[in-house]
Enzyme design. Structure first.
Site, mmCIF file in Angstrom:
data_model
loop_
_atom_site.group_PDB
_atom_site.id
_atom_site.type_symbol
_atom_site.label_atom_id
_atom_site.label_comp_id
_atom_site.label_asym_id
_atom_site.label_seq_id
_atom_site.Cartn_x
_atom_site.Cartn_y
_atom_site.Cartn_z
ATOM 1 N N GLY A 43 0.795 -1.218 0.000
ATOM 2 C CA GLY A 43 0.000 0.000 0.000
ATOM 3 C C GLY A 43 0.824 1.262 0.000
ATOM 4 O O GLY A 43 0.351 2.330 -0.404
ATOM 5 N N THR A 90 8.691 -0.649 7.414
ATOM 6 C CA THR A 90 8.829 -1.658 6.358
ATOM 7 C C THR A 90 10.299 -1.981 6.177
ATOM 8 O O THR A 90 11.084 -1.124 5.757
ATOM 9 C CB THR A 90 8.236 -1.138 5.036
ATOM 10 O OG1 THR A 90 6.906 -0.680 5.263
ATOM 11 C CG2 THR A 90 8.243 -2.231 3.973
ATOM 12 N N GLU A 216 -6.383 -7.787 -0.220
ATOM 13 C CA GLU A 216 -6.358 -7.404 1.188
ATOM 14 C C GLU A 216 -7.742 -7.172 1.784
ATOM 15 O O GLU A 216 -8.009 -7.595 2.906
ATOM 16 C CB GLU A 216 -5.503 -6.151 1.375
ATOM 17 C CG GLU A 216 -4.013 -6.383 1.144
ATOM 18 C CD GLU A 216 -3.170 -5.259 1.707
ATOM 19 O OE1 GLU A 216 -2.980 -5.209 2.939
ATOM 20 O OE2 GLU A 216 -2.696 -4.432 0.901
ATOM 21 N N HIS A 232 0.950 -10.465 -26.361
ATOM 22 C CA HIS A 232 2.114 -11.169 -26.887
ATOM 23 C C HIS A 232 2.402 -12.463 -26.133
ATOM 24 O O HIS A 232 3.399 -13.127 -26.410
ATOM 25 C CB HIS A 232 3.341 -10.255 -26.838
ATOM 26 C CG HIS A 232 3.200 -9.047 -27.705
ATOM 27 N ND1 HIS A 232 3.680 -8.997 -29.001
ATOM 28 C CD2 HIS A 232 2.590 -7.856 -27.485
ATOM 29 C CE1 HIS A 232 3.390 -7.818 -29.520
ATOM 30 N NE2 HIS A 232 2.732 -7.105 -28.619
ATOM 31 N N LYS A 323 5.072 -10.525 9.632
ATOM 32 C CA LYS A 323 5.946 -9.491 10.174
ATOM 33 C C LYS A 323 6.453 -9.855 11.561
ATOM 34 O O LYS A 323 7.610 -9.564 11.912
ATOM 35 C CB LYS A 323 5.200 -8.151 10.213
ATOM 36 C CG LYS A 323 4.956 -7.549 8.838
ATOM 37 C CD LYS A 323 4.241 -6.212 8.928
ATOM 38 C CE LYS A 323 4.058 -5.590 7.552
ATOM 39 N NZ LYS A 323 3.335 -4.296 7.628
#
Length: 332
Positions: A43, A90, A216, A232, A323
């Protein structure tokens, strides 16, 4: 605040984001760069992908969106690196920001706090702060607008986006109820189906955003492709009849004539294998009106699909668990 309330308030978020950007004073003076790298994921990173789509035919230096721990080898003292992490924690973005500083790059951050803010304070770096306490995916307006102000400060875009964003906010307010209805009806068509999202290359960030919101908020899988690239390769994969598939074509009035022609041919192919081929047309005249009108419709779709599935659109327990395990063996 629940996800539907955050979506309802999104037009106001755009106005607030403008106020934040206007009030921010940069420490770093503009200078020529050889490249720009946006470090951010999920996000927090999707805003970078959308801004990359916005500037791709006007910016005169490479603009790279980095979603890895490490930076490209070309990053050096002539690079601008924008670290974007809503939480500020992060780990991939923190590692990339530290590497950028080691390489002598100019580093600017967009965050709501956390370790990234502390990193900027420690090294006296520019840090554009946005309001905290929300899911990163609900703060797209905050992040995109700050990225635009950063690009304007460093003289890679002009200030025309400000009036465009204000007009976009007005467009969303005026059409809020109708966009919500469009989103609800789309959710009903996607319920218990496999969503397949296609868009032009200029709207690839939008296609990714929609897929991620379905992941999410709605807790479903799906995929996206870009025209003409998918012509393609992926188009050949349309061989099996499967009425569980739902194609959603994200369209804009700005799609090139040739891409529109391809879309029409593609629809004939899809319809041989699924009866569910839908089109969602953006509204407005500017890039930002068209982009955010689609964002608003599809955000509403994601929360209504969550309701139909009986899931909480806000919770992301599996990411939280990931996490937590990563934090047992931190890299920063």
């Amino acid at each position: 605040m629940e996800m539907n309330q955050l979506i309802q308030a999104f037009p106001e978020q755009l106005q607030e984001a403008l106020a934040i950007g206007q009030q921010y004073t940069f420490k770093t003076a503009p200078k020529p760069f050889k490249n720009i790298v946006l470090a951010g994921l999920g996000g927090s990173g999707i805003g970078g992908s959308i801004v990359q789509n916005f500037v791709f035919d006007t910016i005169t230096i490479p603009f790279w969106v980095n979603k890895e721990y490490t930076l490209p080898a070309f990053v050096d003292a002539d690079s601008l690196v924008i670290a974007c992490s809503y939480s500020g924690n992060t780990e991939e973005t923190l590692v990339a920001a530290a590497e950028a500083l080691q390489k002598g790059a100019t580093v600017v951050a967009v965050t709501a706090g956390g370790a990234l803010q502390q990193f900027c304070e420690q090294h006296d770096l520019d840090c554009m702060l946005v309001p905290s306490g929300m899911p990163p995916r609900a703060c797209l307006g905050y992040s995109i607008v700050q990225l635009l102000y950063a690009l304007r400060h460093f003289q890679y875009i002009d200030g025309a986006f400000e009036s465009d964003i204000r007009a976009t906010s007005d467009l969303l307010k005026t059409n809020q109820s109708r966009y919500e209805t469009i989103g609800r009806e789309l959710a009903e068509q996607l319920y218990q189906k496999l969503p397949i999202i296609y868009a032009s290359g200029r709207m690839e960030g939008m296609a990714v955003r929609f897929r991620q919101q379905l992941n999410e908020n709605s807790k479903v899988l799906g995929w996206h492709g870009v025209i003409p690239e998918m012509n393609h390769n992926e188009l050949v994969g349309w061989r099996d009849v499967d009425d569980q598939r739902v194609v959603v074509l994200l369209r804009t009035p700005s799609d090139s004539e040739r891409v529109v022609f391809r879309m029409e041919i593609n629809k004939d192919v899809y319809r041989q294998y699924t009866p569910h081929v839908l089109e969602l047309m953006a509204e407005g005249t500017t890039f930002w009106e068209q982009l955010f009108s689609l964002v608003h419709m599809t955000d509403w779709c994601s929360v209504y699909l969550a309701d139909l599935r009986g899931v909480n659109a806000t919770e992301v327990k599996v990411i939280d668990a990931l996490k937590a395990k990563l934090n047992e063996n931190p890299v920063v």
